[in-house]
Structure formats: structure tokens, C-alpha cells
Design an enzyme around this catalytic site. Structure first.
Site, short mmCIF file in Angstrom:
data_model
loop_
_atom_site.label_atom_id
_atom_site.label_comp_id
_atom_site.label_asym_id
_atom_site.label_seq_id
_atom_site.Cartn_x
_atom_site.Cartn_y
_atom_site.Cartn_z
N ASP A 9 -11.81 -20.72 -7.95
CA ASP A 9 -10.82 -19.45 -8.03
C ASP A 9 -10.75 -18.95 -6.23
O ASP A 9 -12.49 -18.21 -6.62
CB ASP A 9 -9.75 -18.76 -8.15
CG ASP A 9 -8.93 -18.01 -7.75
OD1 ASP A 9 -8.02 -19.49 -7.05
OD2 ASP A 9 -8.47 -16.92 -8.19
N GLU A 43 -12.13 -23.36 -4.15
CA GLU A 43 -11.56 -23.67 -3.07
C GLU A 43 -11.47 -22.50 -1.92
O GLU A 43 -11.21 -21.36 -2.21
CB GLU A 43 -9.56 -22.55 -4.14
CG GLU A 43 -9.04 -22.03 -3.44
CD GLU A 43 -8.29 -21.10 -3.46
OE1 GLU A 43 -6.44 -20.27 -3.15
OE2 GLU A 43 -8.63 -19.82 -4.37
#
Length: 800
Positions: A469, A522
Site C-alpha cells: 500500500d 500500489e
């Protein structure tokens, strides 16, 4: 071992703290009563006995020459050591507590707050120790060497026989300390935290914690009434590691570390390496040992056969706590793998499962990096769920959040009184967007903590991949910061060189240790080489970050922007659907329609589409088929597979009632779900759709500039050159006899998927017959075919 709290008719863990406090008060009262009742101390009795003996002794006519006498040492602790133990600032409690040879015998010293008496048991020897006050007991026993001994400890209402925690050598080896010091301990969870074990022939738990700035550290838990001084740990030199083996303590015990800061203040902290925690909002760590027996050998054996970017990878993204609210890990294991398998997805991606205090963060603000959230069960329960996925043939990806952590004062923030896990420079530590703290990626122990954590999830829980993330927030020093709020790196740039080195090390380590695993970034910028090998230097002078795949945020943003326009306006935005092919092979991409796109006012996927309900569903279906045919893997968030109209809410999850046969529009939603199933079935059995995802050889435009028609047509090719023709019509009109150029090497085509068929909820405009090319050159090709293009639909054709 000190007395345990009494059991409760309710949950014993939840009542443990209250019971412990009750026992503690009773013990304190007993100590006060005992002190007041004392008439004579052992020292007074001893002096009186010596005086009486001297009076009875007969006088000697000619005294003999006296033998030199070595005065016996006092067994009691000196004031300095007492004060340090009472203030929880002693770095070497084993050096003063336990049994030690001294002039005159063996000195036994015990620190047991709230005990009434302590007796040493060694074979037939029973030696009651003197009560020195404040929980200290001592005695000098005339022995030549330290015996094997135990302690008999009397409390108010109970007597317990136990081992002495301060008679044991360190239970952490020199190699562990060396690797930790170097920041290279790839199995850090085996060295730090709470480890049930047998040490020197005794069962118990070894507690270890990294706290280099602490003046002292103790273990506090249900087993010592949460007393912050009763179990002081020893410092293992310059490593910053504190260690204590506590005999008799095992699985299920609650604990924390009581840390004395440099200013003398104290803080009670959860274990950063805890492998199990209490259910939030409770915050204690729990001693844990896994008992799960895996049954996924077949899955693990074949997992490394094909690299992820050359294999079919279709991902269903899930928030476990809200997929069907109230289900535990084991209950989910009975339903979720079967559901995902039925829809044909190859993988499931779990939003963060590591422990987090606030459910509204969806798991993205982690406090327990080594513990699956206790909201849904134990760590072994989570293993059971992963095992069930593998036995169903489903891979498990997991969101991993190494970019930041929350400021809770019982967790990582200023863990030992100073910045430790976070950067000591406030400009580098405070995350500007989320009110959290950023890790100090340049500190080798912190980097080790995170790299080992990535390995831990893959090895201990058999996770098949990590979706990392917020990579962009790690890579740039100026991320969400204005001028003056950040300091350039040593080369004058804005790249966070420490974070680059961390990500490279994490990826290299995970890929080396865990065959077949995939890491996914990401990353929302144009950083060069996210999925390039770490040893390949790019034009910017950096090696690749080493990820296997990267989320294609540009494709997601542009394509969603296109379909949200009214069809009459789409011709002005045609490039938003074609631009992705300009950079499609710069990285290994995943096309994500994730949870982030269906919350916070962004609307669900079907609700983004313009028009009436029929047009919304039609565009939704056409878009999904366009996505599945586009180069790159695909990810779809739960609820979007059946065209849920409402935004996702973690409080109640998907609107499953839309699929209830008693609901009037059930067929509309079931039709979309049937399409997703068929998309996955055709996808998995058509190598042209995935085999060359990362090679330009796998894609050819047929027509990419038909802006006036809102039509896109392209070929996907496998390694043998076998094609699939994908055609999308994003206008609301039927286009009869629409001519497309095709390769003359294919003698006939047939329609293998059409999003407008009646069972999906469409108008059933199809091409049912075999389609043979004509020798009419079109779109720069020697042959062409004509099709009926349904409105707001995508059609796939394969060679007959």
C-alpha cells in the site's frame, strides 16, 4: 510463578485484569498486616542467640591462636540495586537476583512483590528467606555451589512452587543478536516477541523486545498482576534487546512491556512482534504458538511453475470483516472460497488483516504488524481460511502496509521514550495526509522489522502475494508536502533513498525465500522501474524496485473518466481509453477497480454510468469485458460483480439482498454476476488474454481512432500467435454490419462472449453464425468481417 487471577464464568481473558487487580490489593493488604504483626526480626533473634551462647561458654585458661575468619557476606541487596529494581531501571537484574556464590555460601535473592514469604527448596533443604521489605527476600545458605533449586512463594490465600526466573542463562543466541545488530535477521519473529519454549529443561516463555533507549524494561501481564516492576528484563549489551525467560508461562497469557523512559517516566506497551492480540479495543498482546496443520502441499508445489505476469490472474478484492458481517475466519472458510471459485477468479485479495485499533481505517493503520486481527479469530483460524482457499485452487494476496503507523500511545509511537520506529526528524516522521507516522526506512533495525514482516506473512501464513500500500508516499520526500516542509536527499533530489533501498531489499528477500510469491505495488506516479529487477539500472540511475506487478492507476482513472461521460460526449474523450496502450509495457500491470473507487462519494461502479438503469447496467457490463480483454491482470472489488448500486460501507458490506429471488430486480444483478463468471471462465481458458500481458507481441490495434463511433477493437495474441478479437461499442445505438479489418490467416470467427445476451440482462443482439472474412481490405489489413455491434456492449470473437 506468581498466582493467577481467579477464573470467571464469563470470558476469562476479559476478566483477567480485573481479577488481577483484586488479588493485588488483597496481597498488598496482607503485606501491610504481616509487617505490623512482626515482633522480632530474624536478625534480632540471631543476635540474641549469639549473646546467650557467649554467656554459656566456659572460660579458657589459655586461649588458642584464632583461625582467620572470612566474614560472611550479607545476602541482602544494597540500596542502589534495590532502588534501581523498584524504579524499573536495572539493566542486569540477573546479576543481583537469583543465586550467587559469596563469601560464606550461596546468596539467594528474590524479588516478589505482594509475596508474604519465600522459601528456597533444594533437595531436602528448605531455607526460608528473610523479608527485606518492598517485595525483596534474601538469605545466605552455607553451600559450596549453586544447587538445583525452586522457590516456594506464599501469597494471601495461596502457596505456589515455581522456578526462579533469574537462574536462567539468556535464551537468545549470539547469532540472533549479531543478525539483529546487522539488520539482517530474516526470521526476526523467531528471535523477538513472546516465544513459548523449553529452556534449560524448563518450559516457559522467552520474552524479548528491542528498546535501545529504555532505562529499564519489565514484563507485565496477568501472571504478575500487571506489575511493572516484578519481572525486570536484562539488557543484552549494545544490541538494544531486552530478554527474560519466565518459567511456567505459556500460551494464552496476556502481556505487555513496561518501559522506563530516559526521564524516569513509565509506559506500558504492546509487543511490536506480538503474534496474537486481544480483540480491539483491548490492546494486550497474547502469548501464542501455532497448532495448525497445513493441507495445501499440492498448491505450494505447483505455485512456482509460472510467473504471475505470464499466468492468468483475476482478483476478487475482499474486506473480510464486512463480506458477510459477523462471520469468523473459520465461518468465512466455509463460504468465501466456494463463492470465489464459483465466479472463476484465480485469486482473492484481502484488505489488511494485520491488527489495527480502528475498524474504520479498514486495516490501513496497523499496530500489530505480526498479528492477524483478533476480531475474526485466532492466528490459526486465519491459517485455516488461507488453507481453505488453497484447497479450492484460489491464491491469496494480502494488503501490506509498511508506509506508516498510527500514534497510539500503547503501540509503536516513541516506543521506548524517543523516536524509534519513526524518523527522528519531524519533517520525515509525520505523514501529512493521515495523521500517522512514517517509518524510518534508513534505520537498519526498522528496515529489518519490515522486511522480516513481509517474509513472515508469506512463510508462516502461506500468503501468495503482498499488495504493498501507498508506495508513492514512501518514494518521495515531498509527498503531500509544500516547499519548506521537506529536505532534499544527498543528491539534491526528492527521492527517498532510504525507502528505495528498503523496497528493493524487501522484494529481493521475499522472492529469494518464497518460491512463486508475487509482490504488487500500489504506486500512482510514473516512477521508473517499479517492476524492473533491482540490479537493472534505469535511466534515472536507480535499480528497479523489484516488484512483480504494479497497479495501473492511470488506466483506472482514465477509463472510469471516459465511461462516466454521456455517450454523446465520449468522442471528445476517446483518447482516455487508448492512451493506456502508449505505456502498457513500461511495467507489469494490474487493472484495479478497487475499494478506493467505490467509497467516499465516488459511487459504486454501476452508479458511475450515465443513463437509465438499463444503460447503466449495459455500460457496466461492456466496461468489465473491455477491462478483462485489455493487457494486464484485473482486480474487482466485492459487490461490483453483481452491480451493487450503493457505495460500499464497512459497517454492513455488500447488499446481498439484491440477489434474493424474492427481490423484483434480482435478475438484473444476477445477470451481471453471471457475466463476471463467464468472463473469468473464457479468460482462464484463453492464453491470448494473459500469456503475453507484458509483451507488445500480445496486442494489436484493429481500430483505435473510431471516436465518432465510440468503438474500440483490438487483437490479443498468445505465444503461438492465436488471436482473440475484442470489440467494444460504447454508444447507445446498434451498429449493423460494422466492418473490421482482420488477419487473413484466420478462415472463420465465432462469437465467444457478448455482454448484450439476454441472460446477462441485455437486448440479445448477437452474432450467432460463423463469421467468414471477406477479401476486402480494411483498417490496413487484407481481409475484413462485418458484425452487428450491440449498444453499450463488448463482443469477443475467437477463431472457429
Amino acid at each position: 510463578m506468581t498466582p493467577r487471577p481467579p477464573s470467571s464464568d464469563s470470558d476469562p481473558k476479559k476478566s483477567a485484569k480485573k481479577a488481577a487487580q483484586s488479588i493485588k490489593k488483597a496481597a498488598e493488604k496482607a503485606v501491610t498486616k504481616k509487617a505490623a504483626a512482626k515482633k522480632e526480626t530474624p536478625a534480632v533473634k540471631k543476635a540474641a542467640a549469639q549473646k546467650a551462647t557467649a554467656q554459656k561458654a566456659p572460660a579458657s585458661k589459655a586461649p588458642a591462636r584464632p583461625e582467620p575468619v572470612v566474614p560472611a557476606a550479607s545476602p541482602a541487596l544494597d540500596a542502589h540495586d534495590r532502588d534501581r529494581l523498584l524504579s524499573a531501571t536495572h539493566h542486569d537484574p540477573h546479576g543481583v537476583l537469583g543465586a550467587h556464590p559469596v563469601p560464606g555460601g550461596i546468596a539467594f535473592r528474590v524479588f516478589k512483590p505482594y509475596a508474604l514469604s519465600v522459601t528456597v527448596l533444594a533437595g531436602t533443604l528448605r531455607a526460608e528467606l528473610h523479608d527485606d521489605g518492598d517485595g525483596f527476600f534474601s538469605g545466605l545458605v552455607p553451600l559450596q555451589e549453586v544447587p538445583a533449586y525452586r522457590l516456594l512463594v506464599t501469597y494471601e490465600g495461596s502457596v505456589q512452587e515455581t522456578e526462579d526466573a533469574y537462574r536462567f542463562l539468556p535464551a537468545l543466541g549470539d547469532l540472533d543478536l549479531h543478525l539483529i545488530g546487522e539488520g539482517r535477521h530474516e526470521e526476526l519473529w523467531r528471535a523477538l516477541g513472546a516465544e513459548p519454549m523449553t529452556h534449560q529443561g524448563v518450559t516457559g516463555t522467552r520474552f524479548t523486545v528491542w528498546a535501545p533507549n529504555a532505562r529499564g524494561v519489565s514484563v507485565a501481564g496477568t501472571f504478575n498482576f500487571w506489575d511493572g516492576t516484578g519481572y525486570p528484563m536484562r539488557s543484552l549489551g549494545s544490541s538494544g534487546i531486552w530478554e527474560l525467560f519466565v518459567p511456567g508461562i505459556g500460551e494464552g497469557e496476556l502481556y505487555k512491556f513496561a518501559i522506563t523512559r530516559q526521564d524516569g517516566s513509565r509506559t506500558l506497551r504492546a509487543d511490536p512482534m506480538a503474534r496474537r492480540t486481544e480483540v480491539p479495543p483491548d490492546t494486550s498482546s497474547i502469548v501464542h504458538a501455532s497448532r495448525h496443520e497445513w493441507h495445501d502441499d499440492e498448491w505450494l508445489e505447483r505455485r512456482p511453475d509460472t510467473p504471475a505476469h505470464e499466468a492468468p490472474l483475476s482478483v476478487y478484492e475482499v474486506h473480510l470483516a464486512s463480506w458477510r458481517p459477523g462471520l469468523t475466519y473459520r465461518q468465512l472458510a466455509e463460504q468465501l472460497p466456494a463463492y470465489v471459485k464459483d465466479l472463476g477468479f484465480t485469486h482473492v485479495e484481502l484488505m489488511p488483516v494485520a491488527e489495527h485499533p480502528f475498524g474504520g481505517s479498514w486495516g490501513y493503520q496497523v499496530t500489530g504488524f505480526y498479528a492477524p486481527t483478533a476480531r475474526l479469530g485466532t492466528p490459526d483460524d486465519f491459517k485455516y481460511l488461507v488453507d481453505a482457499f488453497h484447497q479450492a485452487g484460489i491464491g491469496v494476496l494480502m494488503d501490506w502496509v509498511p508506509a506508516h503507523f498510527p500514534r497510539d500511545d500503547w503501540a509503536l509511537a516513541e516506543f521506548d521514550g524517543r523516536p524509534l520506529y519513526e524518523h527522528e526528524d519531524p519533517l520525515r516522521s509525520a505523514h501529512p495526509d493521515w495523521g500517522t507516522l512514517e517509518f524510518d526506512f534508513g534505520r537498519r533495525e526498522v528496515r529489518n522489522f519490515l522486511v522480516a514482516n513481509a517474509v513472515y506473512w508469506c512463510e508462516e501464513f502461506h500468503i501468495d502475494g503482498l499488495r504493498v500500500d501507498a508506495v508513492a508516499s514512501m518514494l518521495y520526500l515531498d509527498y503531500s508536502r509544500e516547499p519548506g516542509q521537506w529536505v532534499p536527499n544527498e543528491h539534491g533530489g526528492r527521492e527517498n533513498l532510504d525507502a528505495v533501498a528498503f523496497l528493493q531489499e524487501m522484494n529481493a528477500t521475499v522472492y529469494r525465500r518464497v518460491p512463486g510469491v508475487v509482490t504488487i505495488a500500489e504506486e500512482s506516479t510514473a516512477w521508473d522501474g517499479v517492476t524492473r529487477a533491482t540490479h537493472h539500472i534505469g535511466p534515472g540511475g536507480f535499480g528497479g524496485l523489484g516488484f512483480g506487478l504494479k497497479w495501473n492507476m492511470g488506466w483506472m482513472h482514465d477509463s472510469l473518466g471516459y465511461v462516466q461521460h454521456e455517450p454523446v460526449h465520449r468522442k471528445y474523450h476517446h483518447h482516455e481509453m487508448t492512451f493506456s496502450m502508449v505505456y502498457a509495457y513500461s511495467e507489469n500491470y494490474v487493472l484495479p477497480i478497487s475499494h478506493d473507487e467505490v467509497v467516499h462519494g465516488k459511487r459504486s461502479l454501476v452508479s458511475k454510468m450515465p443513463g437509465d438503469w438499463w444503460q447503466q447496467r449495459a455500460t457496466h457490463r461492456a466496461y468489465l469485458a473491455f477491462m478483462w480483454a485489455h493487457p494486464g491482470k484485473q482486480l474487482l472489488f466485492m459487490g461490483q460483480e453483481f452491480a451493487q448500486g450503493a457505495e460500499w460501507s464497512e459497517a454492513h458490506g455488500p447488499d446481498w439482498w439484491l440477489l434474493d429471488p424474492g427481490y423484483g430486480a434480482e435478475a438484473d444483478h444476477r445477470g451481471v454476476r453471471d457475466l463476471v463468471r463467464d468472463l473469468n471462465i473464457v479468460y482462464r481458458h484463453t492464453p491470448a488474454l494473459w500469456q503475453l500481458d507484458t509483451s507488445p507481441d500480445g496486442f494489436q490495434w484493429i481500430v483505435g481512432d473510431a471516436a465518432e463511433d465510440n468503438v474500440f477493437a483490438f487483437l490479443r495474441l498468445d505465444a503461438e500467435g492465436n488471436p482473440l478479437l475484442a470489440v467494444s461499442n460504447f454508444s447507445p445505438v446498434v451498429r449493423h454490419d460494422y466492418r473490421l479489418g482482420v488477419p487473413d490467416s484466420v478462415p472463420a470467427w465465432h462469437e465467444t462472449l457478448n455482454t448484450d445476451v439476454g441472460k446477462y440482462g441485455g437486448g440479445d443482439i448477437t452474432n450467432p453464425d460463423v463469421i467468414k472474412p471477406e477479401a476486402t481490405a480494411w483498417h490496413g489489413r487484407p481481409a475484413s468481417i462485418t458484425l452487428a455491434l450491440p449498444p453499450l456492449a463488448t463482443v469477443w470473437l475467437r477463431p472457429e
